[in-house]
Design a protein around this motif. Sequence first.
Motif, PDB file in Angstrom:
ATOM      1  N   PRO A   1       0.843  -1.004   0.126  1.00  0.00           N
ATOM      2  CA  PRO A   1      -0.028   0.024   0.081  1.00  0.00           C
ATOM      3  C   PRO A   1       1.002   1.390  -0.054  1.00  0.00           C
ATOM      4  O   PRO A   1       0.452   2.157  -0.719  1.00  0.00           O
ATOM      5  N   LEU A   2       2.053   1.339   0.609  1.00  0.00           N
ATOM      6  CA  LEU A   2       2.837   2.380   0.611  1.00  0.00           C
ATOM      7  C   LEU A   2       3.645   2.749  -0.489  1.00  0.00           C
ATOM      8  O   LEU A   2       3.853   3.512  -0.929  1.00  0.00           O
ATOM      9  N   ASP A   3       4.080   1.346  -1.119  1.00  0.00           N
ATOM     10  CA  ASP A   3       4.556   1.425  -2.385  1.00  0.00           C
ATOM     11  C   ASP A   3       3.627   2.221  -3.510  1.00  0.00           C
ATOM     12  O   ASP A   3       4.286   2.889  -4.257  1.00  0.00           O
ATOM     13  N   LYS A   4       2.288   1.762  -3.487  1.00  0.00           N
ATOM     14  CA  LYS A   4       1.487   2.264  -4.465  1.00  0.00           C
ATOM     15  C   LYS A   4       1.117   3.600  -4.295  1.00  0.00           C
ATOM     16  O   LYS A   4       0.938   4.355  -5.107  1.00  0.00           O
ATOM     17  N   LEU A   5       1.126   3.988  -2.950  1.00  0.00           N
ATOM     18  CA  LEU A   5       0.627   5.452  -2.793  1.00  0.00           C
ATOM     19  C   LEU A   5       1.930   6.463  -3.087  1.00  0.00           C
ATOM     20  O   LEU A   5       1.737   7.472  -3.862  1.00  0.00           O
ATOM     21  N   ALA A   6       3.237   5.907  -2.950  1.00  0.00           N
ATOM     22  CA  ALA A   6       4.512   6.466  -3.601  1.00  0.00           C
ATOM     23  C   ALA A   6       4.361   6.733  -5.198  1.00  0.00           C
ATOM     24  O   ALA A   6       4.743   7.873  -5.763  1.00  0.00           O
ATOM     25  N   ASP A   7       3.881   5.489  -5.692  1.00  0.00           N
ATOM     26  CA  ASP A   7       3.828   5.553  -7.268  1.00  0.00           C
ATOM     27  C   ASP A   7       2.736   6.470  -7.684  1.00  0.00           C
ATOM     28  O   ASP A   7       2.864   7.429  -8.564  1.00  0.00           O
ATOM     29  N   ALA A   8       1.546   6.656  -6.924  1.00  0.00           N
ATOM     30  CA  ALA A   8       0.332   7.380  -7.265  1.00  0.00           C
ATOM     31  C   ALA A   8       0.858   9.045  -7.162  1.00  0.00           C
ATOM     32  O   ALA A   8       0.446   9.979  -7.921  1.00  0.00           O
ATOM     33  N   LEU A   9       1.641   9.288  -6.034  1.00  0.00           N
ATOM     34  CA  LEU A   9       1.920  10.770  -5.936  1.00  0.00           C
ATOM     35  C   LEU A   9       3.308  10.954  -6.551  1.00  0.00           C
ATOM     36  O   LEU A   9       4.005  12.107  -6.625  1.00  0.00           O
ATOM     37  N   GLN A  10       3.954  10.061  -7.405  1.00  0.00           N
ATOM     38  CA  GLN A  10       5.315  10.190  -7.790  1.00  0.00           C
ATOM     39  C   GLN A  10       6.197  10.951  -6.798  1.00  0.00           C
ATOM     40  O   GLN A  10       7.045  11.742  -7.191  1.00  0.00           O
ATOM     41  N   MET A  11       6.190  10.222  -5.769  1.00  0.00           N
ATOM     42  CA  MET A  11       7.249  10.488  -4.471  1.00  0.00           C
ATOM     43  C   MET A  11       8.007   9.302  -3.919  1.00  0.00           C
ATOM     44  O   MET A  11       7.133   8.623  -3.077  1.00  0.00           O
ATOM     45  N   ASN A  12       8.912   8.641  -4.463  1.00  0.00           N
ATOM     46  CA  ASN A  12       9.603   7.628  -4.256  1.00  0.00           C
ATOM     47  C   ASN A  12      10.103   7.456  -2.766  1.00  0.00           C
ATOM     48  O   ASN A  12      10.136   6.275  -2.198  1.00  0.00           O
ATOM     49  N   LYS A  13      10.102   8.690  -2.297  1.00  0.00           N
ATOM     50  CA  LYS A  13      10.634   8.900  -0.828  1.00  0.00           C
ATOM     51  C   LYS A  13       9.791   8.171   0.138  1.00  0.00           C
ATOM     52  O   LYS A  13      10.042   7.615   1.258  1.00  0.00           O
ATOM     53  N   LEU A  14       8.469   7.890  -0.236  1.00  0.00           N
ATOM     54  CA  LEU A  14       7.515   7.450   0.799  1.00  0.00           C
ATOM     55  C   LEU A  14       7.553   5.927   0.930  1.00  0.00           C
ATOM     56  O   LEU A  14       7.087   5.521   1.859  1.00  0.00           O
ATOM     57  N   LYS A  15       8.299   5.190   0.061  1.00  0.00           N
ATOM     58  CA  LYS A  15       8.316   3.718  -0.107  1.00  0.00           C
ATOM     59  C   LYS A  15       8.946   3.274   0.976  1.00  0.00           C
ATOM     60  O   LYS A  15       8.598   2.128   1.536  1.00  0.00           O
TER      61      LYS A  15
END
Length: 959
Positions: A699-713
């Motif tokens: 879920p965190l990986d997919k959120l990072a992809d959706a926001l284009q923010m790899n730092k969140l992974k």
Amino acid sequence: MTSQGEKKKKSIIGRILKYTGIFLVVLIGIIIAIPFFFKDKLKDLALAEANKMLKAEVAVGDFDLTIFSTFPKLKLQFDNVSIIGKDDFEGIKLVDLKSLEAKLDFWSVVKMDDISVRSIRLIEPNINVQILPSGVANYDIVKSDEELKEEEATESSPFKFSLEYYEIKDGNIIFNDRASNLYAEIKNLNHSGKGDLTADVIDFKTLTSIDELTFKMDNMSYLNKVKTNLDMNLLMEFKDESSKFTLKENTLSLNALNLSFDGFYEMLEDYDNIDLKLNADKTSFKELLSLIPTFYLTGYESMVAKGNLSLDAFVKGKMDEDNLPAWDVNLKVTDASIKYPDMPANINNVQIVAGSKFPGGTDLDKMTIDVDQLKASFVGNTIDANFYMKNPLTDPFMKSKIDAKIDLTTIKQVYPMEETQQLNGKLTSNLALEGRMSAIEKEQYDKFKAEGTLQLKEFRYTSADLPAPVDIADMLFEFSPQQLKLANLDATMGKSDFKMSGNVENYMAYIFKGEELKGLFNYHSNVLDLDEILPASEETETTEESVAQTTGSDEPISIPDKIDFTLLTTVDKAKYNGIDVDNVKGKVMLKNQEANLENLSMNAMGGSIGLSGKFNTQDAQNPNMEFSYSLKELDIQQLANNFLTIDKLAPIAKYVKGSISSDFTMNTKLTPSLDLVYNSLNGNGSFFSSKIQVSDFKPLDKLADALQMNKLKSQTLENIKATFEFTDGKVFVKPFNVKMGKINTVIGGNTSLNQDIDYEIKMEIPKSEIPGSVMKVAEQAIAQAKKIPFFEIKELPEKIPVTALVTNTITDPKIKTNMKEKLMEMGGDIKDNIKNLVDDKVKEVKDTVKAIVDDKINQAKEELEKQKQKIMDEAQKQADNVKAEAKKLANKTRDEANKNAQKLITEAGANPIKKAAAEVTAKQLRDEGEKSAKKIENEAQKQADDIMKKAQEEADKLK
């Protein structure tokens, strides 16, 4: 002339054969057709009768009616039949059988009146009889006369039982009476009965075989998986005021023990009269031993057992609500011995004298139980015991002694043991009891003798079935009238050691009067390695599906009634499921069929654990549990890897590194085998962590992809504080604050036990953290909007509030965010600016025109409504005419069908076959007539609806 006579004769014979053949063909055709005529009607009658009479759900799979294999009887067959309980037994199957077959009298089926049932067969029935502690039974499903009257269902049954034969094939039966603490189980039952059950005097023959018969009472096993056969012939005589059942030829075998009975059982108007006598003339001592599992399962066939045996018993006298018949049972074994082949020694001097007597009547307190002698010796060891009791109901008097001196090492000289088995140690006992129960109740201990010890020393037992040898250095029980004292238990098993002491009070009243047994024990272990003592089975994974498929056929696990025990526990070091545990302390109490865990504490997984809870088995089929814990600084990875429940309730745990503190309280139902019923789990709690690391969480990986923010992974989260609760099979996490890097975040939502997720994540994302590509698109749109007159465009704020919805499942999450919309909105809300500009211009035009138009609108509205009403009135008139004509035609169709049906029945006359066939055809004609009439009426209604619909559309066009 002769030639012409012969021709005439042949012609007559030919015509006879011709018409006989025609008749036979017609008859065969009728026989073939009979099942088709009556199949559905019989099925409906049978199910209607079952539903009328039973307070349960009856389910049936396939159904068939045939005559070919059973002519001249019809065979009725229901497949996959089950009777399912209601109320207290909701969802529990009382009966579940592969097939039910019944043979019916041919002419009674043709007449459809008093349908005669000649035989019944139950194929592979599974019968599960349950009686709750309250006395409510799941077999009590037949409606009372009052209930039938209320439902107006008191008319006589269309079925009449005239049985000549019945059979149960490959049946299994469980009888669990928790009100009386009785349990019986029968595996692979085959039973049949044959005889004319409609006669006044019946020569009835039965055959019974059971692969395994188990019977327990008050948690004591009397028969354990005993192979049973019973061949019994009864002479049954039925008179106006009495019925008498006389035993003729009969044999009963229990394992190898063969018995028979003589006598009768007579049911008179006011009481029953019994006179039965056991015949055991041909029984040997070896056959008697077959009832003892240890002897019967280990080399029984090759064992040589000698000795004199006498076994006699009778039951005779009157039995009613107040009286019981007299009985006298006597068993005597003298000078017996047991010798296994290849064993160097015998079991010798076996002497048994035992019996029970009752003179009959109303006072069961006159019963006596007497085991006058029970002796045996082998290789220098001796066993000498006796027991006597009288007045069991009022003030039991008992006298008993047990003297035994056994060197356990010598057992292998008289009894075959596995090569991997080893048994050492010395067992001694010198117990003596004598006195009345009233002396103990009055604390007159000087009037009751209870003394002696039971001691086991230097004991060692090894077996391939055990993971490690069991060693008991010393175990000592001391008996007194007041208590049974465990003076010492010092034992080891592999790496584990056990020390225990304590006492049991009221043990005599518990044994003989069923009163409460009280005990207090202290237990200590320096090392307790549960991984060695209880190694994991090959199938270590427990899936939700496997739990759901638990049938409950095994006897449920329950805490004994009338037990009040307290266990005080300390364990210095323990190991469980690979986890090292230190400093275990706590109290376990057993009372009222409930286990209460009180303040159990330990150190494990890098932190400390406190546990409390209750486990209640008062309803053994539906046990429940209350549980709470307090965790301090536990390693999350160890917690997730070692407990399936954590993975179910908090699936994120396996992707987290760090430590956690948590408080949690819950209650839940359990299956009879004590697995969690997850959907019943309710509870709440909180968790705290000063610092954790999350990575590889989808879920965190997919959120990072959706926001284009790899730092969140991959995130390091600090000072997490949250609360949660369980209900309806879901874990609800209340919104809590957390900081992901520079982003202030609020997270809340729920996870189902099937791993479905539904979370809302609210973030305040700094403008500097938003990817340049996303910012570029937003800034270009804002720059273009500034060129439009009247627009009020402002610069983006430093933080953009973004909401993300995380749904679907943990392993396949779906993400939806509103980042782009929020960027445009925070830049001046371009959408609202455009809308406001357009709204202003439109308003100016409206104000100019409105004054001119308003006066004309009201006039036009009145004229328009008149035209619409006229269209609808004309359409309604046309629709009513269509339905009236259709009604006439439909009634005419019904009358014609009824007329033709009655004509068929009249033409059939009194011939029962023609009449039955005519009734079936007549019903079909009436049904077809009704179907055609309904079709006419439905088509007319549809036509009328279309007329009104078109009229409405035409009226709506007028504006």
